[in-house]
Design a protein around this motif. Sequence first.
Motif, short mmCIF file in Angstrom:
data_model
loop_
_atom_site.label_atom_id
_atom_site.label_comp_id
_atom_site.label_asym_id
_atom_site.label_seq_id
_atom_site.Cartn_x
_atom_site.Cartn_y
_atom_site.Cartn_z
N ALA A 72 56.35 41.02 60.42
CA ALA A 72 55.65 39.76 60.20
C ALA A 72 55.37 39.11 61.54
O ALA A 72 56.11 39.30 62.51
CB ALA A 72 56.47 38.82 59.32
N ILE A 125 53.49 35.30 63.20
CA ILE A 125 52.81 34.01 63.02
C ILE A 125 52.05 33.69 64.30
O ILE A 125 52.62 33.76 65.39
CB ILE A 125 53.81 32.89 62.69
N LYS A 158 44.72 40.42 51.16
CA LYS A 158 45.13 39.04 50.90
C LYS A 158 45.80 39.01 49.52
O LYS A 158 45.54 39.86 48.68
CB LYS A 158 43.92 38.12 50.97
N HIS A 159 46.62 38.02 49.33
CA HIS A 159 47.44 37.94 48.13
C HIS A 159 46.59 38.02 46.87
O HIS A 159 45.64 37.27 46.70
CB HIS A 159 48.25 36.63 48.13
N LEU A 182 41.58 31.88 61.22
CA LEU A 182 42.36 31.62 60.00
C LEU A 182 42.15 32.71 58.97
O LEU A 182 43.07 33.09 58.24
CB LEU A 182 41.99 30.26 59.42
N SER A 237 44.45 35.95 58.34
CA SER A 237 45.74 35.93 57.63
C SER A 237 45.73 36.92 56.47
O SER A 237 44.73 37.08 55.78
CB SER A 237 46.03 34.53 57.10
N THR A 292 48.11 40.63 54.80
CA THR A 292 49.02 41.73 55.11
C THR A 292 48.20 42.94 55.55
O THR A 292 47.26 43.34 54.87
CB THR A 292 49.89 42.10 53.89
N ARG A 331 52.85 41.39 57.76
CA ARG A 331 52.33 40.13 57.24
C ARG A 331 51.93 39.24 58.41
O ARG A 331 52.76 38.92 59.26
CB ARG A 331 53.38 39.45 56.38
N MET A 362 50.22 35.62 59.64
CA MET A 362 49.81 34.27 59.26
C MET A 362 49.21 33.58 60.48
O MET A 362 49.87 33.51 61.53
CB MET A 362 51.00 33.47 58.74
N LYS A 387 47.86 30.08 61.93
CA LYS A 387 47.90 28.64 61.65
C LYS A 387 46.89 27.91 62.53
O LYS A 387 46.59 28.36 63.63
CB LYS A 387 49.30 28.11 61.93
#
Lengths: 112, 112
Positions: free
Chosen positions: B9, B11, B37-38, B80, B83, B85, B107, B109, B111
Motif C-alpha cells: 500500500a 499513500i 477501483k472498488h 486523484l 487511486s 489497487t 493499494r 491512495m 490525496k
Amino acid sequence: GAGVSQSPRYKVAKRGQDVALRCDPISGHVSLFWYQQALGQGPEFLTYFQNEAQLDKSGLPSDRFFAERPEGSVSTLKIQRTQQEDSAVYLCASSLGKDEQFFGPGTRLTVL
Amino acid sequence: QQPVQSPQAVILREGEDAVINCSSSKALYSVHWYRQKHGEAPVFLMILLKGGEQKGHEKISASFNEKKQQSSLYLTASQLSYSGTYFCGTRANNNAGNMLTFGGGTRLMVKP
C-alpha cells in the motif's frame, strides 16, 4: 457491445443451490477467461476458452464448477451445490490473442 | 506461484510520484498491469513483452527486467484518479495458454 458484460452483477444463493453466471465477451474476441477474485486479493485463473474449445480448466477448484462456451461467443460458468467458500467476485475477460485482456465488471456471488 | 508485489500500500499527495514493483520466480513471457477501483472491473494499463516491446497508457510507464523477472510501474505526477489497487499479471514462458497469474495487488491512495 463495446465492452465485456456479465450478468447478473450480484447473486445471493443459499448453500446447496446451483448458480449460473453469464459472460458476453467483446465481439470477435477469440479468447475468453474466467477468474475468481476473493476480497482484497488478485484475480485467480479458473478456465480458458479459445473459440468454443475449453483449452485449460486447471484452475477450477472442484468438480462442482463447470464452464461452457458452446458457440464460441457467450460463456456460462455454473457452480453446483454452492458452498460458503464459493463467495467471491467472478470476473470474465476476453482478448483477441495473446495480448491485453479486457475484463467485465464481474458477478459478486454471496453464498449464505 | 503468484508474483510478489511491493509495496502492499502507498499513500501519495497529488503530484507526487510512485513506483510499484512486481517480481516473479518464473521465466516470464509478458507482464500486464491493471488498475482496479472498488467494485469495478480491472482496467488495462500496460503490457510489457519479452524483447522490450511495450503497449499501453501514455501517462504511465513501466520497465521489464527479463534477467531478474521483475517489472516496475512508474506513476508520475499522480492525480486523484490514480487511486485504486494495481495488479500485475504475468504470463510464463512455458504457459501454453494465455491466462495470467496475478499478484496480490498494491493499494494506492492519492490525496489532495
